[in-house]
Design an enzyme around this catalytic site. Structure first.
Site, mmCIF file in Angstrom:
data_model
loop_
_atom_site.group_PDB
_atom_site.id
_atom_site.type_symbol
_atom_site.label_atom_id
_atom_site.label_comp_id
_atom_site.label_asym_id
_atom_site.label_seq_id
_atom_site.Cartn_x
_atom_site.Cartn_y
_atom_site.Cartn_z
ATOM 1 N N ARG A 48 62.058 35.335 59.875
ATOM 2 C CA ARG A 48 60.726 35.952 59.874
ATOM 3 C C ARG A 48 59.678 34.918 59.489
ATOM 4 N NH1 ARG A 48 59.044 38.236 55.552
ATOM 5 N NH2 ARG A 48 60.989 39.318 55.089
ATOM 6 N N LYS A 89 50.370 38.569 79.456
ATOM 7 C CA LYS A 89 49.595 38.456 80.698
ATOM 8 C C LYS A 89 49.768 37.036 81.278
ATOM 9 C CE LYS A 89 48.557 42.501 79.130
ATOM 10 N NZ LYS A 89 47.381 42.818 78.345
ATOM 11 N N TYR A 97 39.493 45.675 75.118
ATOM 12 C CA TYR A 97 40.747 46.272 75.582
ATOM 13 C C TYR A 97 40.932 47.664 74.958
ATOM 14 C CZ TYR A 97 45.806 46.714 76.148
ATOM 15 O OH TYR A 97 47.061 47.154 76.466
ATOM 16 N N ASP A 143 39.333 37.237 71.916
ATOM 17 C CA ASP A 143 40.532 37.582 72.667
ATOM 18 C C ASP A 143 40.387 36.889 74.022
ATOM 19 O OD1 ASP A 143 42.368 38.759 74.396
ATOM 20 O OD2 ASP A 143 42.250 40.728 73.444
HETATM 21 C C1 PLP Z 1 47.153 43.597 77.140
HETATM 22 C C2 PLP Z 1 46.023 43.219 76.277
HETATM 23 C C3 PLP Z 1 46.111 43.325 74.877
HETATM 24 C C4 PLP Z 1 47.311 43.920 74.178
HETATM 25 O O1 PLP Z 1 48.420 43.112 74.317
HETATM 26 P P1 PLP Z 1 49.947 43.674 74.333
HETATM 27 O O2 PLP Z 1 50.735 42.433 74.519
HETATM 28 O O3 PLP Z 1 50.049 44.634 75.460
HETATM 29 O O4 PLP Z 1 50.153 44.336 73.011
HETATM 30 C C5 PLP Z 1 45.038 42.878 74.131
HETATM 31 N N1 PLP Z 1 43.926 42.378 74.719
HETATM 32 C C6 PLP Z 1 43.812 42.288 76.052
HETATM 33 C C7 PLP Z 1 42.555 41.741 76.638
HETATM 34 C C8 PLP Z 1 44.840 42.704 76.874
HETATM 35 O O5 PLP Z 1 44.704 42.624 78.197
#
Ligand code: PLP
Length: 392
Positions: free
Chosen positions: A45, A194, A97, A169
């Site tokens: 961890r 992504k 998001y 983000d």
């Molecule tokens: C998908 C996404 C998230 C969340 O991520 P996960 O890996 O699905 O938990 C956060 N911000 C953006 C812009 C996203 O597209």
């Protein structure tokens, strides 16, 4: 080292014990300490060699001092918000998001943090909502799903002037397209599920800190909260990242072609794409992004059914998520943004008929042909509906 080279050779790109050019998957929970406190790893961890490799890699790619890998983008976001306490105020972009909105609205508010939502493209509005207890500005650019672009450097300067953190983000751009830390931001994070993972086979989150002080605090929280990325997923993620530049170039080239096609498609009434010279955010995008990203959103002419369009496509996959090799299409109001109350969604400009397309790396001729047959279907049903109306 140039960015393309870093993808392969930055961070930890080779196993220190065997020279393996793919970091092994260290499936170990604990590590033998020859002398107490002198071992490199203690417990997985707190630190695992496979995870450490991808953490060092993302730190180098974003140009920060340390990287941290989490079990999902949402876990990464939650850990970053854990820097703050009850009574703290945070400014949030109005087009974040859906899952981030849900985390703020149904979890973090209960813990006594307060939030003000603004369109962060409006710098005066951002400045206006800074309060005495404001601790951070949190935003996405380009946003999801309207692909609004905020001037990153300008927001980072506002944050510095007020002694608060700026957090971005960077999921929609990927570090190939945009590197916020180089523009003065304090913390950058990703849903690595992504573009970074890229192959629709891993859920992961990444955070990079600009300073040793922030790195120390985030590292502490990562270990304390414990939502770390497992070794197998860490390996998959590093493997995916190696081809980021190759993939992004293909994504970007296809997206320009899809944009041109949609711009000439009479059944489309509005396009949201930062690379559209008529887009109000075009100039800012051109300056801070390398390419305009591979996401494009659009609305159909009134009366056309977006559901019929997306369900009628044969090649483009109807699915949530983005940044995959294969093109993915969805209707935000019914899918990714379904958790946002309709009034708030409409207030933020996300109409029921909006369609979001993540352009993949298929041959562009096949992609355009699929869109074309999708629109042809709609034309058919439009004529049908018009005839029906005449007959009744
Ligand atoms: C998908 C996404 C998230 C969340 O991520 P996960 O890996 O699905 O938990 C956060 N911000 C953006 C812009 C996203 O597209």
């Amino acid at each position: 080292m140039k960015f393309d080279t870093k993808l392969l050779h930055a961070g930890i790109s080779e196993d220190q014990y065997t020279g393996a050019t793919s970091i092994p998957i260290y499936m170990a929970s604990t590590f033998h300490q020859q002398k107490i406190g002198q071992s490199q790893y203690e417990y997985s961890r707190s630190g695992n060699p496979t995870r450490e490799a991808v953490e060092k890699l993302i730190a180098d790619l974003e140009g920060g001092v340390a990287g941290f890998a989490f079990s999902s983008g949402s876990a990464a976001i939650n850990t970053v918000f854990s820097l703050f306490s009850a009574g703290d105020h945070i400014i949030v972009g109005n087009d974040v998001y859906g899952g981030t909105f849900r985390l703020i609205d149904s979890v973090l508010k209960r813990f006594g943090m307060t939030f003000t939502v603004v369109d962060t493209r409006d710098l005066a509005a951002v400045e206006d909502v800074v309060q005495e207890n404001t601790q951070a500005i949190y935003l996405e650019t380009p946003t999801n799903p309207l692909l609004h672009v905020t001037d990153i450097q300008a927001v980072a300067q506002i944050a510095k002037r007020h002694g608060i953190l700026s957090i971005i983000d960077n999921t929609f751009a990927s570090p190939y397209v945009q590197r916020p830390l180089e523009l003065g931001v304090d913390i950058v994070l990703h849903s690595a599920s992504k573009y970074l993972g890229g192959h629709s086979d891993v859920i992961a989150g990444l955070v990079v800190a600009a300073t040793p002080e922030l790195a120390e605090r985030i590292g502490y929280l990562q270990n304390a909260i414990g939502s770390i990325l497992a070794p197998q997923e860490s390996w998959l993620l590093q493997r995916g990242i190696k081809t980021l530049a190759l993939r992004m170039r293909a994504h970007l080239a296809n997206t320009e072609k899809v944009f041109e096609y949609l711009a000439n498609q009479e059944l489309v009434s509005k396009i949201y794409y930062p690379g559209d010279p008529d887009n109000p955010d075009y100039e800012v995008a051109r300056q801070q992004m390398h390419g305009f990203g591979a996401m494009i959103s659009f609305e159909l002419q009134p009366g056309l059914d977006p559901r019929e369009f997306v369900e009628g496509l044969k090649l483009v996959t109807l699915a949530e998520s983005l940044g995959a090799l294969e093109s993915l299409i969805e209707i935000p109001a019914l899918m990714t943004h379904g958790a946002i109350p309709r009034e708030i969604r409409l207030e933020n400009g996300i109409k029921d008929e909006l369609i979001r397309l993540s352009v993949g790396v298929e041959d562009s001729q096949d992609l355009l042909a699929d869109l074309e047959q999708g629109f042809a279907n709609l034309k058919g049903s439009q004529t049908h509906a018009a005839n029906g109306a005449l007959n009744s």
